[in-house]
Motif scaffolding. Structure first.
Motif, PDB file in Angstrom:
ATOM      1  N   ARG A  31      52.033  67.772 140.117  1.00 18.41           N
ATOM      2  CA  ARG A  31      51.756  66.436 141.086  1.00 18.41           C
ATOM      3  C   ARG A  31      50.039  65.719 140.852  1.00 18.41           C
ATOM      4  NH1 ARG A  31      47.747  69.745 144.436  1.00 18.41           N
ATOM      5  NH2 ARG A  31      46.386  68.332 142.792  1.00 18.41           N
ATOM      6  N   ASP A  32      49.171  66.079 139.618  1.00 17.03           N
ATOM      7  CA  ASP A  32      48.472  65.617 139.505  1.00 17.03           C
ATOM      8  C   ASP A  32      49.081  64.126 137.887  1.00 17.03           C
ATOM      9  OD1 ASP A  32      46.624  66.761 140.314  1.00 17.03           O
ATOM     10  OD2 ASP A  32      45.686  67.850 139.318  1.00 17.03           O
ATOM     11  N   PHE A  33      50.165  65.124 137.769  1.00 15.18           N
ATOM     12  CA  PHE A  33      50.909  63.977 136.624  1.00 15.18           C
ATOM     13  C   PHE A  33      51.423  62.749 137.568  1.00 15.18           C
ATOM     14  CE2 PHE A  33      55.232  62.272 134.849  1.00 15.18           C
ATOM     15  CZ  PHE A  33      54.584  62.241 133.349  1.00 15.18           C
ATOM     16  N   HIS A  34      52.409  62.974 138.521  1.00 12.93           N
ATOM     17  CA  HIS A  34      53.024  62.332 139.489  1.00 12.93           C
ATOM     18  C   HIS A  34      51.881  61.380 140.454  1.00 12.93           C
ATOM     19  CE1 HIS A  34      57.117  62.967 138.745  1.00 12.93           C
ATOM     20  NE2 HIS A  34      56.772  64.117 138.177  1.00 12.93           N
ATOM     21  N   ALA A  35      50.615  62.432 140.076  1.00 11.51           N
ATOM     22  CA  ALA A  35      49.578  60.999 141.282  1.00 11.51           C
ATOM     23  C   ALA A  35      49.829  59.612 140.771  1.00 11.51           C
ATOM     24  CB  ALA A  35      48.243  61.803 142.021  1.00 11.51           C
ATOM     25  N   THR A  36      49.724  59.689 139.318  1.00 14.70           N
ATOM     26  CA  THR A  36      49.879  58.164 138.783  1.00 14.70           C
ATOM     27  C   THR A  36      50.238  57.940 137.349  1.00 14.70           C
ATOM     28  OG1 THR A  36      47.983  59.638 136.921  1.00 14.70           O
ATOM     29  CG2 THR A  36      46.583  58.829 138.124  1.00 14.70           C
ATOM     30  N   ALA A  37      51.935  58.898 137.185  1.00 18.61           N
ATOM     31  CA  ALA A  37      52.626  58.132 136.560  1.00 18.61           C
ATOM     32  C   ALA A  37      53.329  56.967 137.688  1.00 18.61           C
ATOM     33  CB  ALA A  37      53.708  58.985 137.082  1.00 18.61           C
ATOM     34  N   LEU A  38      53.922  56.532 136.570  1.00 16.17           N
ATOM     35  CA  LEU A  38      54.769  55.450 136.751  1.00 16.17           C
ATOM     36  C   LEU A  38      56.517  55.478 136.711  1.00 16.17           C
ATOM     37  CD1 LEU A  38      52.766  52.046 134.840  1.00 16.17           C
ATOM     38  CD2 LEU A  38      52.861  52.664 137.739  1.00 16.17           C
ATOM     39  N   GLN A  39      57.324  54.282 137.499  1.00 17.84           N
ATOM     40  CA  GLN A  39      58.602  55.155 137.114  1.00 17.84           C
ATOM     41  C   GLN A  39      59.156  54.112 136.079  1.00 17.84           C
ATOM     42  OE1 GLN A  39      56.923  56.348 140.246  1.00 17.84           O
ATOM     43  NE2 GLN A  39      57.078  58.151 139.493  1.00 17.84           N
ATOM     44  N   ALA A  40      60.224  54.857 135.643  1.00 20.33           N
ATOM     45  CA  ALA A  40      61.283  53.255 134.832  1.00 20.33           C
ATOM     46  C   ALA A  40      61.954  54.312 135.181  1.00 20.33           C
ATOM     47  CB  ALA A  40      60.325  53.087 133.605  1.00 20.33           C
ATOM     48  N   PHE A  92      61.653  59.628 123.805  1.00 19.27           N
ATOM     49  CA  PHE A  92      61.022  60.961 124.070  1.00 19.27           C
ATOM     50  C   PHE A  92      62.176  61.322 124.030  1.00 19.27           C
ATOM     51  CE2 PHE A  92      62.135  60.038 128.048  1.00 19.27           C
ATOM     52  CZ  PHE A  92      61.373  60.687 128.742  1.00 19.27           C
ATOM     53  N   THR A  93      61.679  62.950 123.285  1.00 14.14           N
ATOM     54  CA  THR A  93      62.774  63.702 123.360  1.00 14.14           C
ATOM     55  C   THR A  93      62.495  64.717 125.412  1.00 14.14           C
ATOM     56  OG1 THR A  93      63.505  64.028 120.951  1.00 14.14           O
ATOM     57  CG2 THR A  93      64.462  66.194 122.522  1.00 14.14           C
ATOM     58  N   ALA A  94      63.187  64.929 125.579  1.00 13.46           N
ATOM     59  CA  ALA A  94      63.208  65.409 127.056  1.00 13.46           C
ATOM     60  C   ALA A  94      62.888  67.068 126.973  1.00 13.46           C
ATOM     61  CB  ALA A  94      64.051  65.737 127.654  1.00 13.46           C
ATOM     62  N   GLY A  95      61.799  67.834 127.815  1.00 12.98           N
ATOM     63  CA  GLY A  95      61.423  69.288 127.141  1.00 12.98           C
ATOM     64  C   GLY A  95      62.381  69.819 127.811  1.00 12.98           C
ATOM     65  N   VAL A  96      63.092  69.715 128.714  1.00  8.22           N
ATOM     66  CA  VAL A  96      64.272  70.387 129.049  1.00  8.22           C
ATOM     67  C   VAL A  96      65.575  70.125 128.463  1.00  8.22           C
ATOM     68  CG1 VAL A  96      65.614  71.491 130.745  1.00  8.22           C
ATOM     69  CG2 VAL A  96      62.743  71.028 131.423  1.00  8.22           C
ATOM     70  N   GLY A  97      65.963  70.996 128.158  1.00  6.55           N
ATOM     71  CA  GLY A  97      67.673  70.711 127.668  1.00  6.55           C
ATOM     72  C   GLY A  97      68.420  72.224 127.652  1.00  6.55           C
ATOM     73  N   GLY A  98      69.736  71.631 127.348  1.00  2.00           N
ATOM     74  CA  GLY A  98      71.086  72.221 128.087  1.00  2.00           C
ATOM     75  C   GLY A  98      72.440  71.874 127.753  1.00  2.00           C
ATOM     76  N   SER A  99      72.910  72.015 128.447  1.00  2.14           N
ATOM     77  CA  SER A  99      74.611  71.778 128.254  1.00  2.14           C
ATOM     78  C   SER A  99      74.617  70.188 127.805  1.00  2.14           C
ATOM     79  CB  SER A  99      75.859  72.492 128.565  1.00  2.14           C
ATOM     80  OG  SER A  99      75.444  71.755 129.947  1.00  2.14           O
ATOM     81  N   SER A 111      59.860  59.139 134.781  1.00  2.00           N
ATOM     82  CA  SER A 111      58.080  58.920 134.853  1.00  2.00           C
ATOM     83  C   SER A 111      57.437  59.230 133.508  1.00  2.00           C
ATOM     84  CB  SER A 111      57.305  60.047 136.140  1.00  2.00           C
ATOM     85  OG  SER A 111      57.879  60.396 137.452  1.00  2.00           O
ATOM     86  N   TYR A 112      55.633  57.789 133.979  1.00  2.00           N
ATOM     87  CA  TYR A 112      55.626  58.370 132.670  1.00  2.00           C
ATOM     88  C   TYR A 112      53.964  57.818 132.819  1.00  2.00           C
ATOM     89  CZ  TYR A 112      55.559  53.043 132.446  1.00  2.00           C
ATOM     90  OH  TYR A 112      56.059  52.045 132.706  1.00  2.00           O
ATOM     91  N   GLN A 113      53.158  58.026 132.050  1.00  2.00           N
ATOM     92  CA  GLN A 113      51.454  57.690 131.924  1.00  2.00           C
ATOM     93  C   GLN A 113      51.747  56.375 131.790  1.00  2.00           C
ATOM     94  OE1 GLN A 113      49.912  59.462 134.019  1.00  2.00           O
ATOM     95  NE2 GLN A 113      50.692  60.612 134.605  1.00  2.00           N
ATOM     96  N   GLU A 118      54.589  58.131 125.824  1.00  2.00           N
ATOM     97  CA  GLU A 118      55.372  58.824 124.842  1.00  2.00           C
ATOM     98  C   GLU A 118      55.209  60.040 125.667  1.00  2.00           C
ATOM     99  OE1 GLU A 118      52.997  56.946 124.111  1.00  2.00           O
ATOM    100  OE2 GLU A 118      53.545  55.805 122.874  1.00  2.00           O
ATOM    101  N   GLN A 119      54.570  61.059 126.477  1.00  2.00           N
ATOM    102  CA  GLN A 119      54.896  62.023 127.184  1.00  2.00           C
ATOM    103  C   GLN A 119      55.506  62.313 128.955  1.00  2.00           C
ATOM    104  OE1 GLN A 119      51.033  63.112 127.294  1.00  2.00           O
ATOM    105  NE2 GLN A 119      50.351  63.273 125.328  1.00  2.00           N
ATOM    106  N   ALA A 120      56.630  60.807 128.608  1.00  2.00           N
ATOM    107  CA  ALA A 120      57.602  60.786 129.758  1.00  2.00           C
ATOM    108  C   ALA A 120      57.727  62.217 130.061  1.00  2.00           C
ATOM    109  CB  ALA A 120      58.191  59.791 129.496  1.00  2.00           C
ATOM    110  N   ARG A 121      58.424  62.138 131.442  1.00  2.36           N
ATOM    111  CA  ARG A 121      58.902  63.439 131.721  1.00  2.36           C
ATOM    112  C   ARG A 121      61.025  62.323 132.471  1.00  2.36           C
ATOM    113  NH1 ARG A 121      54.965  67.623 135.451  1.00  2.36           N
ATOM    114  NH2 ARG A 121      53.873  67.477 133.380  1.00  2.36           N
ATOM    115  N   LEU A 122      61.337  63.559 132.558  1.00  2.11           N
ATOM    116  CA  LEU A 122      62.535  62.899 133.332  1.00  2.11           C
ATOM    117  C   LEU A 122      62.542  63.762 134.918  1.00  2.11           C
ATOM    118  CD1 LEU A 122      65.691  64.765 131.420  1.00  2.11           C
ATOM    119  CD2 LEU A 122      65.929  62.294 131.758  1.00  2.11           C
ATOM    120  N   ASP A 123      62.499  62.636 136.025  1.00  2.00           N
ATOM    121  CA  ASP A 123      62.770  63.170 137.042  1.00  2.00           C
ATOM    122  C   ASP A 123      63.219  63.855 138.038  1.00  2.00           C
ATOM    123  OD1 ASP A 123      60.098  60.886 137.865  1.00  2.00           O
ATOM    124  OD2 ASP A 123      61.136  59.584 138.262  1.00  2.00           O
ATOM    125  N   GLY A 124      63.384  64.623 137.801  1.00  2.00           N
ATOM    126  CA  GLY A 124      64.482  66.140 138.399  1.00  2.00           C
ATOM    127  C   GLY A 124      63.436  67.602 139.096  1.00  2.00           C
TER     128      GLY A 124
END
Length: 153
Positions: A31-40, A92-99, A111-113, A118-124
């Motif tokens: 929640r804190d991350f998304h409170a100040t995160a920007l989207q791209a 950046f490399t996403a923190g969650v992988g899979g097939s 989403s990113y600060q 560089e510490q961006a996250r996939l929105d999901g």
């Protein structure tokens, strides 16, 4: 009621409480991350492979998408203004992988600060809320098990 049942019930409830506390901390961090995160909008440009062996010795591979996006020059969010280098490309490399579920060149939401793009996250859900959900479920199950043990005769 036997003292062992009381102790077992209290142990289960304590473990459940620890899991629930960790779930709330994880959810609060998200929640804190998304409170100040920007989207791209980002683009998957490649995958990083991570190999591992299971308990039977079989190899398995997970693919972590490598994503690039352009950070905004100036963005406003809730009366805060951030200044970022104009057109700065961030990878950046996403923190969650899979097939390989996403194709190279696919567009994804990111989403990113502003001060650390560089510490961006996939929105999901998986990237943002899976940890809090799993911890919460474990906390609920252990708490309920402890309650059942305490209430049983």
């Amino acid at each position: 009621m036997k003292i062992e049942n009381i102790l077992d019930g209290l142990v289960f409830m304590a473990i459940g409480g620890i899991f629930l506390f960790c779930a709330f901390v994880s959810a609060g961090n998200t929640r804190d991350f998304h409170a100040t995160a920007l989207q791209a909008q980002g683009t998957v440009i490649d995958y990083e492979e991570s190999w591992s062996k299971d308990e039977d010795g079989n190899d398995s591979v997970s693919y972590y998408p490598i994503i690039t996006f352009t950070a905004l020059r100036t963005a406003q969010r809730e009366s805060l203004e951030y200044r970022i280098d104009e057109g700065r490309k961030v990878t950046f490399t996403a923190g969650v992988g899979g097939s390989k579920s996403r194709g190279i060149g696919e567009t994804v939401s990111v989403s990113y600060q502003p001060d650390a793009p560089e510490q961006a996250r996939l929105d999901g859900f998986v990237q943002n809320w899976l940890m809090a959900t799993v911890l919460g479920v474990f906390g609920f199950v252990f708490g309920c098990a402890g309650s059942v043990i305490l209430c049983s005769r």
